[in-house]
Design a protein around this motif. Structure first.
Motif, PDB file in Angstrom:
ATOM      1  N   ARG A  32      -9.510   8.707  -5.816  1.00 55.22           N
ATOM      2  CA  ARG A  32     -10.166   9.755  -5.049  1.00 55.22           C
ATOM      3  C   ARG A  32     -10.012   9.514  -3.552  1.00 55.22           C
ATOM      4  NH1 ARG A  32     -15.624   8.759  -8.265  1.00 55.22           N
ATOM      5  NH2 ARG A  32     -14.609   6.719  -8.286  1.00 55.22           N
ATOM      6  N   ALA A  33     -10.293  10.545  -2.770  1.00 51.51           N
ATOM      7  CA  ALA A  33     -10.220  10.421  -1.315  1.00 51.51           C
ATOM      8  C   ALA A  33     -11.152   9.325  -0.839  1.00 51.51           C
ATOM      9  CB  ALA A  33     -10.612  11.757  -0.675  1.00 51.51           C
ATOM     10  N   GLY A  34     -10.634   8.469   0.049  1.00 51.66           N
ATOM     11  CA  GLY A  34     -11.470   7.425   0.627  1.00 51.66           C
ATOM     12  C   GLY A  34     -11.542   6.140  -0.171  1.00 51.66           C
ATOM     13  N   THR A  35     -10.649   5.970  -1.159  1.00 53.53           N
ATOM     14  CA  THR A  35     -10.682   4.745  -1.959  1.00 53.53           C
ATOM     15  C   THR A  35      -9.758   3.657  -1.418  1.00 53.53           C
ATOM     16  OG1 THR A  35      -9.079   5.785  -3.467  1.00 53.53           O
ATOM     17  CG2 THR A  35     -11.386   5.823  -4.143  1.00 53.53           C
ATOM     18  N   GLY A  36      -9.020   3.920  -0.348  1.00 51.12           N
ATOM     19  CA  GLY A  36      -8.241   2.873   0.298  1.00 51.12           C
ATOM     20  C   GLY A  36      -6.812   2.728  -0.191  1.00 51.12           C
ATOM     21  N   LYS A  37      -6.199   3.837  -0.615  1.00 53.96           N
ATOM     22  CA  LYS A  37      -4.803   3.767  -1.050  1.00 53.96           C
ATOM     23  C   LYS A  37      -3.899   3.349   0.105  1.00 53.96           C
ATOM     24  CE  LYS A  37      -4.977   8.047  -2.535  1.00 53.96           C
ATOM     25  NZ  LYS A  37      -6.430   8.302  -2.442  1.00 53.96           N
ATOM     26  N   SER A  38      -4.130   3.939   1.284  1.00 54.31           N
ATOM     27  CA  SER A  38      -3.290   3.620   2.444  1.00 54.31           C
ATOM     28  C   SER A  38      -3.449   2.168   2.879  1.00 54.31           C
ATOM     29  CB  SER A  38      -3.641   4.549   3.613  1.00 54.31           C
ATOM     30  OG  SER A  38      -3.343   5.891   3.290  1.00 54.31           O
ATOM     31  N   THR A  39      -4.668   1.648   2.797  1.00 54.12           N
ATOM     32  CA  THR A  39      -4.907   0.246   3.151  1.00 54.12           C
ATOM     33  C   THR A  39      -4.101  -0.676   2.245  1.00 54.12           C
ATOM     34  OG1 THR A  39      -7.137   0.726   3.967  1.00 54.12           O
ATOM     35  CG2 THR A  39      -6.679  -1.550   3.323  1.00 54.12           C
ATOM     36  N   LEU A  40      -4.095  -0.378   0.949  1.00 56.52           N
ATOM     37  CA  LEU A  40      -3.344  -1.203   0.006  1.00 56.52           C
ATOM     38  C   LEU A  40      -1.850  -1.116   0.276  1.00 56.52           C
ATOM     39  CD1 LEU A  40      -3.124  -3.007  -2.468  1.00 56.52           C
ATOM     40  CD2 LEU A  40      -3.279  -0.952  -3.912  1.00 56.52           C
ATOM     41  N   LEU A  41      -1.350   0.088   0.579  1.00 50.14           N
ATOM     42  CA  LEU A  41       0.079   0.240   0.872  1.00 50.14           C
ATOM     43  C   LEU A  41       0.456  -0.572   2.104  1.00 50.14           C
ATOM     44  CD1 LEU A  41       2.086   3.566   0.746  1.00 50.14           C
ATOM     45  CD2 LEU A  41       2.491   1.885   2.529  1.00 50.14           C
ATOM     46  N   GLN A  42      -0.358  -0.515   3.146  1.00 53.58           N
ATOM     47  CA  GLN A  42      -0.080  -1.287   4.357  1.00 53.58           C
ATOM     48  C   GLN A  42      -0.079  -2.781   4.065  1.00 53.58           C
ATOM     49  OE1 GLN A  42      -3.076   0.054   7.141  1.00 53.58           O
ATOM     50  NE2 GLN A  42      -1.696   1.528   8.058  1.00 53.58           N
ATOM     51  N   HIS A  43      -1.045  -3.230   3.296  1.00 54.60           N
ATOM     52  CA  HIS A  43      -1.117  -4.648   2.956  1.00 54.60           C
ATOM     53  C   HIS A  43       0.120  -5.082   2.173  1.00 54.60           C
ATOM     54  CE1 HIS A  43      -3.309  -8.434   2.040  1.00 54.60           C
ATOM     55  NE2 HIS A  43      -2.638  -8.376   0.909  1.00 54.60           N
ATOM     56  N   LEU A  44       0.533  -4.250   1.230  1.00 52.47           N
ATOM     57  CA  LEU A  44       1.719  -4.551   0.436  1.00 52.47           C
ATOM     58  C   LEU A  44       2.948  -4.668   1.324  1.00 52.47           C
ATOM     59  CD1 LEU A  44       3.224  -4.773  -2.315  1.00 52.47           C
ATOM     60  CD2 LEU A  44       3.335  -2.264  -2.323  1.00 52.47           C
ATOM     61  N   ALA A  45       3.102  -3.727   2.259  1.00 53.31           N
ATOM     62  CA  ALA A  45       4.274  -3.740   3.137  1.00 53.31           C
ATOM     63  C   ALA A  45       4.330  -4.991   4.005  1.00 53.31           C
ATOM     64  CB  ALA A  45       4.272  -2.484   4.015  1.00 53.31           C
ATOM     65  N   TRP A  46       3.172  -5.490   4.397  1.00 48.31           N
ATOM     66  CA  TRP A  46       3.129  -6.648   5.284  1.00 48.31           C
ATOM     67  C   TRP A  46       3.165  -7.979   4.545  1.00 48.31           C
ATOM     68  CZ3 TRP A  46       3.206  -7.485  10.534  1.00 48.31           C
ATOM     69  CH2 TRP A  46       3.262  -6.346  11.331  1.00 48.31           C
ATOM     70  N   HIS A  47       2.686  -8.003   3.301  1.00 46.16           N
ATOM     71  CA  HIS A  47       2.456  -9.303   2.653  1.00 46.16           C
ATOM     72  C   HIS A  47       3.296  -9.549   1.395  1.00 46.16           C
ATOM     73  CE1 HIS A  47      -0.857 -10.264   5.342  1.00 46.16           C
ATOM     74  NE2 HIS A  47      -1.334  -9.047   5.145  1.00 46.16           N
ATOM     75  N   THR A  48       4.086  -8.583   0.964  1.00 48.02           N
ATOM     76  CA  THR A  48       4.888  -8.820  -0.230  1.00 48.02           C
ATOM     77  C   THR A  48       5.987  -9.838   0.044  1.00 48.02           C
ATOM     78  OG1 THR A  48       6.219  -7.777  -1.966  1.00 48.02           O
ATOM     79  CG2 THR A  48       6.482  -6.923   0.273  1.00 48.02           C
ATOM     80  N   SER A  49       6.340 -10.567  -0.996  1.00 46.58           N
ATOM     81  CA  SER A  49       7.470 -11.498  -0.890  1.00 46.58           C
ATOM     82  C   SER A  49       8.746 -10.864  -1.426  1.00 46.58           C
ATOM     83  CB  SER A  49       7.163 -12.777  -1.695  1.00 46.58           C
ATOM     84  OG  SER A  49       6.955 -12.460  -3.065  1.00 46.58           O
ATOM     85  N   LYS A  50       8.633  -9.634  -1.908  1.00 48.70           N
ATOM     86  CA  LYS A  50       9.778  -8.942  -2.489  1.00 48.70           C
ATOM     87  C   LYS A  50      10.549  -8.185  -1.416  1.00 48.70           C
ATOM     88  CE  LYS A  50       7.464  -8.287  -6.954  1.00 48.70           C
ATOM     89  NZ  LYS A  50       6.929  -7.313  -7.930  1.00 48.70           N
ATOM     90  N   GLN A  51      11.775  -7.854  -1.741  1.00 51.12           N
ATOM     91  CA  GLN A  51      12.581  -6.978  -0.884  1.00 51.12           C
ATOM     92  C   GLN A  51      12.160  -5.543  -1.180  1.00 51.12           C
ATOM     93  OE1 GLN A  51      14.828  -7.949   1.714  1.00 51.12           O
ATOM     94  NE2 GLN A  51      16.717  -7.933   0.543  1.00 51.12           N
ATOM     95  N   ILE A  52      11.382  -4.959  -0.264  1.00 52.81           N
ATOM     96  CA  ILE A  52      10.915  -3.605  -0.531  1.00 52.81           C
ATOM     97  C   ILE A  52      11.513  -2.618   0.459  1.00 52.81           C
ATOM     98  CG2 ILE A  52       8.718  -4.521  -1.404  1.00 52.81           C
ATOM     99  CD1 ILE A  52       7.378  -3.187   1.047  1.00 52.81           C
TER     100      ILE A  52
END
Length: 452
Positions: A32-52
């Protein structure tokens, strides 16, 4: 990705990050709106060890996640891809071969044909035609209850009706199959699975009663009593001017012409000189205002109500001075800055730079690189006495006038508008809600019920 000021993950978000990071599962992150999807995407982009590689269906959406458009990344033709040959250069094949995980934002705006086009392109480029997406992990973010793909017309509509159950991404052939009852959707003959992970903790609203009302609008289950609460609350006359101790008020409208008329009327009514800030654009940044993240010619006066279009990227005390969606009032304009008052404090705002990226393959490191191919420099502000419901996506407001005009014309539109508010106390309606305003796409209901 505006890496400063990314909030820490909740336990729910952290568990989902670990699922994405520690497995090869295809995951659809929704909520739902306001559940933090964008926050998780940003965290993934900055902290993943994979080639994304991060991509999105539109230029503005790609800018918001500092990625690339789908068509640009895959070098796919505009319009229906259907079963035609996909021409791939050696450079494109190298890029697609280097990807471990493909992250797609605003997935609900991706149509079924484009989803299948990405699948075929990855199989072809990687020489792994028997594996869905050529063995690449797909992670998708979005909420189909809020945004829908642009509906096809003419011959495209006839083709879609002949070949797909619907135009939605989840009805692409690559996702064909039935739910297994545990959040996994079987991909049938390809033997793969899609995990639908729904974030449930809402961070925007705190009041359980308002959350329940929003859920009812989201799922099209509004009772007469619920409608009465919304309409009785919203029937108040909006204040003529914002008091010093009150949050600014913004109108959310269905159409651009309504928004432009409201903003122009308020701007013209202000005394003082009209000043124009012209954007500096370099490189290939697309054509026309629709491809720009801000107005190429921003017209302002002292006293103008404005909305910020980016998060504050400068550390400031305990937190950012403003976030994407913050509303303030212009108190001074100079050549190189605009002073904006927010909650009783003045801040000097300087032009921001939006960078358009393009992925490339670095043969020396055998990794993907992200190259800047264009820049757009402008004050991160927009006139904000009014904004379209579509452009309010992802924003948060304390008070808003919701103007549905002749009626909500797209499923999810009323839900998007109402869910921008932090509380029911901030709701003003230009007219009472009607049953026809509460629209939910039947294909979305089918898919999400199956996924659950």
């Amino acid at each position: 990705m505006e890496g400063v000021n990314i909030p820490p993950l909740s336990a729910e978000q952290e568990a989902l990050f670990r699922l994405i990071e520690d497995t090869r599962e295809h995951v659809f992150v929704t909520g739902r709106a306001g559940t933090g999807k964008s926050t998780l995407l940003q965290h993934l982009a900055w902290h993943t060890s994979k080639q994304i590689a991060v991509c999105a269906p539109t230029g503005v959406a790609a800018l918001n996640v500092e990625g690339q458009t789908i068509h640009s990344l895959f070098r796919l033709p505009i319009g229906l891809i259907a079963n035609g040959d996909i021409d791939q250069t050696d450079a494109t094949r190298k890029i697609l071969n280097a990807i471990d995980t493909l992250v797609i934002d605003e997935i609900s705006m991706v149509n079924a044909d484009l989803m299948d086009g990405m699948d075929r392109a990855l199989r072809q480029a990687r020489g792994r035609r028997a594996e869905s997406f050529g063995g690449v992990q797909i992670v998708m973010f979005g909420d189909p209850y809020q945004l829908a793909p642009v509906p096809p017309r003419g011959d495209e509509l006839r083709y879609v009706r002949d070949h797909y159950r619907s135009f939605w991404f989840f009805d692409a052939h690559v996702w064909a199959g039935e739910a297994s009852g545990d959040g996994l959707v079987d991909l049938g003959r390809y033997g793969a699975e899609l995990r639908v992970a729904e974030l449930r903790d809402i961070h925007r609203q705190a009041d359980p009663g308002f959350k329940a009302l929003l859920n009812a609008v989201r799922y099209g289950q509004v009772t007469a009593d619920m409608a009465k609460i919304l309409n009785d609350t919203g029937a108040r006359t909006p204040p003529a001017a914002t008091a010093d101790d009150e949050a600014p008020i913004i109108t959310l409208a269905t159409r651009n012409d309504i928004v432009n008329t409201i903003n122009r009327r308020h701007l013209d009514a202000l005394p003082g000189r009209l000043q124009t800030a012209r954007a500096e654009i370099s490189g290939d940044f697309g054509r026309g205002e629709a491809s720009y993240p801000a107005d190429s010619q921003l017209q302002l006066k002292v006293g103008a109500q404005v909305m910020f279009l980016r998060n504050d990227i400068q550390p400031y005390g305990e937190g950012p001075r403003w976030v994407n969606g913050t509303i303030g009032t212009v108190v001074r304009i100079t050549g190189d800055s605009v002073r904006v008052e927010i909650d009783g404090r003045d801040h000097d705002v300087e032009p921001a730079v939006w960078e358009r990226f393009r992925y490339a393959y670095d043969p020396a490191s055998r990794k993907l690189s992200r190259d800047i191919v264009a820049e757009f420099t402008q004050f991160p502000l927009r006139l904000a006495w009014a904004v379209t419901i579509h452009k309010s996506q992802g924003k948060t407001y304390e008070r808003a006038i919701i103007d549905l005009g002749s009626g909500a014309f797209a499923p999810g539109q009323t839900y998007v508008a109402l869910s921008r508010l932090t509380s029911l106390d901030g709701l003003y309606l230009s007219r009472p809600l009607r049953p026809s305003d509460i629209r939910v796409d039947s294909d979305v209901q089918r898919f999400m019920a199956r996924a659950r």
